[in-house]
Scaffold this active site. Structure first.
Site, PDB file in Angstrom:
ATOM      1  N   GLY A 127       0.796  -1.219   0.000  1.00 25.99           N
ATOM      2  CA  GLY A 127       0.000   0.000   0.000  1.00 25.99           C
ATOM      3  C   GLY A 127       0.830   1.272   0.000  1.00 25.99           C
ATOM      4  O   GLY A 127       0.307   2.354  -0.230  1.00 25.99           O
ATOM      5  N   CYS A 151     -27.012  -9.614 -17.094  1.00 30.45           N
ATOM      6  CA  CYS A 151     -26.410  -9.351 -18.406  1.00 30.45           C
ATOM      7  C   CYS A 151     -27.364  -9.767 -19.526  1.00 30.45           C
ATOM      8  O   CYS A 151     -27.914 -10.860 -19.535  1.00 30.45           O
ATOM      9  CB  CYS A 151     -25.076 -10.097 -18.522  1.00 30.45           C
ATOM     10  SG  CYS A 151     -24.339  -9.943 -20.171  1.00 30.45           S
ATOM     11  N   CYS A 180     -25.363 -12.827 -21.511  1.00 29.28           N
ATOM     12  CA  CYS A 180     -25.093 -14.127 -20.912  1.00 29.28           C
ATOM     13  C   CYS A 180     -26.003 -14.439 -19.730  1.00 29.28           C
ATOM     14  O   CYS A 180     -25.990 -15.534 -19.198  1.00 29.28           O
ATOM     15  CB  CYS A 180     -23.624 -14.248 -20.486  1.00 29.28           C
ATOM     16  SG  CYS A 180     -23.223 -13.280 -19.020  1.00 29.28           S
ATOM     17  N   CYS A 213     -22.178  -7.546 -19.445  1.00 30.46           N
ATOM     18  CA  CYS A 213     -20.976  -7.726 -18.639  1.00 30.46           C
ATOM     19  C   CYS A 213     -19.887  -6.785 -19.123  1.00 30.46           C
ATOM     20  O   CYS A 213     -19.671  -6.647 -20.329  1.00 30.46           O
ATOM     21  CB  CYS A 213     -20.437  -9.151 -18.791  1.00 30.46           C
ATOM     22  SG  CYS A 213     -21.462 -10.402 -18.024  1.00 30.46           S
ATOM     23  N   CYS A 224     -18.029 -12.875 -20.121  1.00 28.19           N
ATOM     24  CA  CYS A 224     -19.329 -12.907 -20.773  1.00 28.19           C
ATOM     25  C   CYS A 224     -19.345 -13.984 -21.861  1.00 28.19           C
ATOM     26  O   CYS A 224     -20.272 -14.786 -21.950  1.00 28.19           O
ATOM     27  CB  CYS A 224     -19.657 -11.541 -21.368  1.00 28.19           C
ATOM     28  SG  CYS A 224     -21.388 -11.345 -21.817  1.00 28.19           S
TER      29      CYS A 224
END
Lengths: 259, 279, 226
Positions: free
Chosen positions: B29, B237, B240, B262, B268
C-alpha cells in the site's frame, strides 16, 4: 481554583531570521483558564512567537513545556513530530486570522467541524453529524447551513466556523492570531462575546495575538507587550493598559483613538 | 525485432522498476517513487502500467490486456500489440490462460490464481489528493497515519447524497496501515482485492508504484452506520444472463433504448459458451 | 482585612521628557472587617489612584497593600486575578463590558467566574437588578445603550452579586435618584453587617455620613511639590 501547575511554561524562546530577530528570550507561564493577550505593532514578533509556541515554526532556543494529559509537563519542542501533531489536533487549537487558512473551503461546514473528530477515530456518521450540528449552534450558525461550503458564508460566519472546527475536540489551549481582524465592528462584538463565553464554559486557556487594545481589554486576563522581538512589558491586562510602565506601552496606549 | 530491447525498456530501467516493485510488495500500500520513463504513448494511456508490465514480463509469459474489462478496446489492443512487437510474448483474451494481466479500471470476474500477476494502470495514486493539494503534507499524513481526511471525503458524500456515492476509486486500508487508492476500479471490485495473485499498481505521470502481495488484507473505508457496499446495477447481463458480474450500461439506439452487459468480455463470452453447450 | 503601609507611587511619562509625577507618598492606614472607610480630599488628591492601587490596577513603587492574605504590591497577575475573583470587589464609575452581552449575564458574571451554576447565578443577578429598579424588559439587552444612572446601577449590582469580603466603591451613589440612592446605601449597610471591609469615595456627604465609620483624608499622602 489555584492549581499548582501551569498549563504552559515558556522559557526564553528565541527565533532568529538570519541576523534579524523574530522574537527573543520570551518567557512566561499560562495557567488553566487564563487568557493571555499579546499586543504590539506589525513586525514586533507577536505572530512569530505564536507560531513558535504552536510548533508551526522551528525555535532556535528555549523550551515550551505543556502539561500533557498523560505525562504531565513536557517540552513540546523536543516532542517527535507525530506527538506534536497529535497534540495540535486534540489538546491544542489554532484560530487563524484569515478563516480560509484554517478551513477547508471545498468541504461543507459539517465536514469542517467533523474533521478533527474523524482524525481522532470517530467512525459513526450520525454521531459526527450531531456533534457538528451542536457545535454550529454554539457558534450561532443555523443548522440548516451544515451542508453549505464556507465559501457561501460571510466573513464573520467563516470565523465562527473556524472556531467550532477547532473547539470540537475539547482542546485545553487555543492559539488565536488576530481572530477579530478584518471583521466589521458589529461582527467583532459578537465574536468576542462568543469567545469569552466559550473560554469560560470550557475552561479554556488561550493566547491571543492582536493589535487591538480594546479586544485584549475585554478578552485577556493578562497582557504582554512586544516590540522588536522583545517583551517590553507584561502584567494584568487592565494594569498594563491603565498604568503602563514602559515608554513603548505608554505610546501605544496613548495612540488609541477614544470612542 | 532487433531494434528493441526485450519489452521496450532497457535492462537498467527494468531493474530500477523491479526494485520499486519489490519495495512496494514489502510495504503493502506504500507509494514507492520511481523514475518513470517516457513511453511511446501519451500519459493517461497506461504508461505506468506498461512500465510495470515491461519490468514483470519474461519471454515465457502470456499477456492479457483489458480496458474497463474489455479486451477489444483501443487502449487494450494498442498495449497488447505493443508487447507483441517489443517482447514477442504470447497474448490471450482468456483470463485463466494469462500469467500477466494489465488492466485499466477493472478486476476480471474469474478468480485469479497465485500463478498470476495483475498490473493496474493508475492515473492518480494519492487517495488524499483531492482534499490535500500539498504533496509533502500528504506524505507526512501517510507517514504518521493521519487518515481522518479520508473519512471527511466519505462524510461529504453522505451529507450530499444520503449514501457513500463514491462508486469507483473507493479508498481502502491495506493491512491496517496504509490508505491506498485502488485505481478507478468500481467499488464492486474492492472485495476481490483480497486475492491469490500479486497486484501491482503503476502511475506513470505521477511516478509511483505500489503493490499488494497475495492474500493481503484490504478493507474498504466506511462508517459504522454507513457500511461499505460493493454495489452494481440491479440487472442481469443481456447477453449471458449473469446476475453477479459487473455490468456496463450500453445505449443501443437513438430512442434511448439501453441494455446491460458484462463489462468483462472474456467472462461474458465464456458464460455464453456454457449456456450454448448446455442447450 | 485591608492594611496599607508606606505606600508610594509616581508616574513617569516617558514620552513627555520622562516627566516624573509623584502622586502618593507613604500612605498608611487599615480597614477592619465590617468597617466602611471613606477617602476624602479635593479632586486630584489621589483618592481614585489609591483605590486603583488597592485593586491592582495601578502599580505601586513602594510599600505594601495587604488584602486578606495577599500583598497586592508585588503579587503576580495570577494572584491578583484570584484575589479579584474571590476576595476583592470593585464598583467603578465606568461600565466596561463586552458588547451584546445581556445585562443579566453581565451582572451574573462574577458568580459564573467562580463556577456558580448558570441558573442560580442568573437568579441572583435578577434579584439584584429588580432590587435596584432596573426594569425587567431591559435584562435581556446589553447595558451599553443604557442611561448613565442605569449603567451605574448595573455596575453596583455586579459588585454586590457576590459577597466579597472586601469592597471598593468609587462614587456608588453619583447620578442616582433619591430612591435608588437609599437602596444602594442599604446594600452597603448589609455588606458591612456581614463583615465586609469597605473603602469608598463619596462626594455625597450625607451618604458618606450615613454609612462610613471613619474618614481618611488622602491629602496627607499627597506628595509635597518639590
Amino acid at each position: 481554583m489555584m492549581t499548582d501547575c501551569p498549563l504552559l511554561d515558556v522559557r526564553s524562546v528565541t527565533k532568529m531570521y538570519g541576523r534579524r530577530i523574530g522574537c527573543s528570550s520570551v518567557s512566561f507561564d499560562l495557567w488553566p483558564g487564563e487568557v493571555m493577550g499579546i499586543v504590539g505593532e506589525s513586525g514586533s514578533g507577536k505572530s512569530t512567537l505564536l507560531n513558535c509556541l504552536a510548533g508551526h515554526i522551528e525555535v532556535d532556543q528555549g523550551q515550551v513545556f505543556f502539561d500533557t494529559r498523560s505525562e504531565g509537563m513536557k517540552d513540546t519542542l523536543l516532542m517527535s513530530e507525530p506527538e506534536r501533531r497529535m497534540l495540535s489536533r486534540t489538546d491544542w487549537a489554532f484560530v487563524h486570522q484569515h478563516a480560509r487558512d484554517g478551513l477547508r473551503m471545498s468541504v461543507s461546514a459539517g465536514g469542517n467541524v467533523g474533521e478533527r473528530l474523524m482524525a481522532v477515530g470517530a467512525r459513526h456518521y450520525g454521531n459526527i453529524r450531531n456533534e457538528a450540528i451542536d457545535w454550529l449552534g454554539r457558534v450561532e450558525i443555523h443548522h440548516s447551513r451544515i451542508d453549505d461550503r464556507p465559501t457561501a458564508f460571510s466573513g464573520g460566519m467563516q470565523q465562527r466556523l473556524q472556531i467550532a472546527r477547532n473547539l470540537v475536540t475539547g482542546p485545553r489551549l487555543v492559539f488565536m492570531d488576530e481572530p477579530t481582524g478584518g471583521l466589521d465592528v458589529s461582527v467583532q462584538a459578537r465574536l468576542l462575546d462568543l469567545l469569552r463565553s466559550l473560554v469560560r464554559e470550557m475552561g479554556l486557556s488561550a493566547i491571543i495575538v492582536t493589535h487591538d487594545l480594546a479586544v485584549v481589554r475585554l478578552l485577556a486576563d493578562r497582557l504582554m507587550v512586544m516590540k522588536d522581538g522583545y517583551v517590553v512589558e507584561s502584567g494584568l491586562t487592565d494594569q498594563v493598559l491603565d498604568d503602563p510602565q514602559h515608554a513603548y506601552t505608554q505610546l501605544l496606549v496613548s495612540s488609541v483613538l477614544q470612542v | 525485432m532487433n531494434e528493441y530491447n526485450f519489452a521496450y525498456l532497457d535492462e537498467q530501467t527494468k531493474r530500477m522498476i523491479r526494485r520499486a516493485i519489490l519495495k512496494g510488495l514489502a510495504i503493502p500500500g506504500y507509494q514507492v517513487p520511481f523514475a518513470s520513463r517516457e513511453m511511446p504513448m501519451p500519459y493517461g494511456w497506461g504508461t505506468g502500467g506498461v512500465q510495470v508490465s515491461a519490468a514483470t514480463l519474461t519471454p515465457k509469459d502470456t499477456l492479457k490486456v483489458i480496458d474497463q474489462g474489455a479486451d477489444d478496446t483501443t487502449n487494450a489492443i494498442s498495449i497488447r500489440k505493443f508487447f507483441q512487437k517489443t517482447a514477442n510474448v504470447e497474448v490471450t483474451e482468456v483470463t485463466k490462460d494469462a500469467t500477466v494481466i494489465q488492466t485499466r479500471h477493472r478486476i476480471p470476474e474469474t478468480d485469479l490464481s497465485d500463478e498470476q500477476i495483475l498490473v493496474y494502470q493508475v492515473p492518480i495514486p494519492e487517495p488524499l489528493r483531492f482534499l490535500e493539494p500539498s504533496e509533502p503534507e500528504t506524505r507526512k499524513m501517510h507517514a504518521l497515519e493521519e487518515y481522518g481526511l479520508m473519512h471527511v471525503k466519505l462524510y461529504e458524500d453522505i451529507s450530499k447524497h444520503g449514501a457513500i456515492a463514491t462508486s469507483y476509486a473507493y479508498p481502502v486500508k491495506v493491512e491496517g496501515r496504509y490508505v491506498m487508492d485502488p485505481s478507478p476500479i468500481p467499488k464492486f471490485d474492492n472485495p476481490k482485492m483480497e486475492m491469490s495473485a500479486i497486484q501491482l499498481f503503476g502511475a506513470g505521470r505521477e511516478q509511483r508504484i505500489y503493490a499488494l502481495p497475495p492474500y493481503t488484507k484490504v478493507v474498504s473505508l466506511d462508517f459504522e452506520d454507513y457500511p461499505f457496499e460493493a454495489s452494481k446495477a440491479e440487472h442481469s447481463c443481456e447477453l449471458c444472463g449473469s446476475h453477479d458480474s459487473y455490468l456496463d450500461e450500453v445505449i443501443v439506439d437513438d430512442t434511448g433504448g439501453r441494455i446491460f452487459v458484462c463489462s468483462d468480455t472474456d467472462y461474458c463470452s465464456s458464460q455464453q459458451q456454457i449456456i450454448k453447450e448446455a442447450v | 482585612m485591608i492594611k496599607i503601609s508606606n505606600l508610594s507611587k509616581h508616574f513617569i511619562l516617558h514620552n513627555q521628557n520622562s516627566a516624573v509625577i509623584p502622586v502618593m507618598d507613604q500612605a498608611e492606614f487599615s480597614v477592619a472587617e465590617g468597617e466602611c472607610v471613606a477617602l476624602v480630599g479635593q479632586s486630584g488628591a489621589g483618592k481614585s489612584t489609591l483605590m486603583r492601587m488597592i485593586y491592582g490596577n495601578y502599580l505601586a513603587q513602594n510599600g505594601a497593600i495587604w488584602v486578606g492574605e495577599t500583598n497586592v504590591v508585588g503579587a503576580t497577575a495570577r494572584e491578583i486575578i484570584d484575589l479579584r475573583r474571590k476576595t476583592l470587589g470593585y464598583v467603578s464609575q465606568f461600565l466596561r463590558v463586552v458588547p451584546r452581552v445581556p445585562t443579566r449575564d453581565v451582572v451574573a458574571e462574577p458568580l459564573l467566574a467562580l463556577g456558580e451554576e448558570q441558573t442560580k447565578a442568573r437568579r441572583k443577578a435578577e434579584e439584584l437588578l429588580s432590587l435596584l429598579n432596573i426594569p425587567e424588559h431591559l435584562w435581556d439587552l446589553s447595558p451599553t445603550t443604557f442611561s448613565g444612572g442605569e449603567q451605574q446601577r448595573v455596575n453596583i449590582a455586579r459588585g454586590f452579586v457576590y459577597d466579597y469580603p472586601a469592597l471598593l466603591l468609587d462614587e456608588p451613589t453619583a447620578s442616582l435618584d433619591v430612591k435608588n440612592r437609599s437602596i444602594v446605601l442599604g446594600l452597603v449597610e448589609s455588606a458591612k453587617a456581614r463583615g465586609a471591609a469597605i473603602i469608598g469615595i463619596f462626594h455625597d456627604e450625607a451618604a458618606r455620613d450615613q454609612v462610613c465609620d471613619r474618614v481618611i483624608d488622602v491629602t496627607q499622602y499627597t506628595p509635597k511639590a518639590a
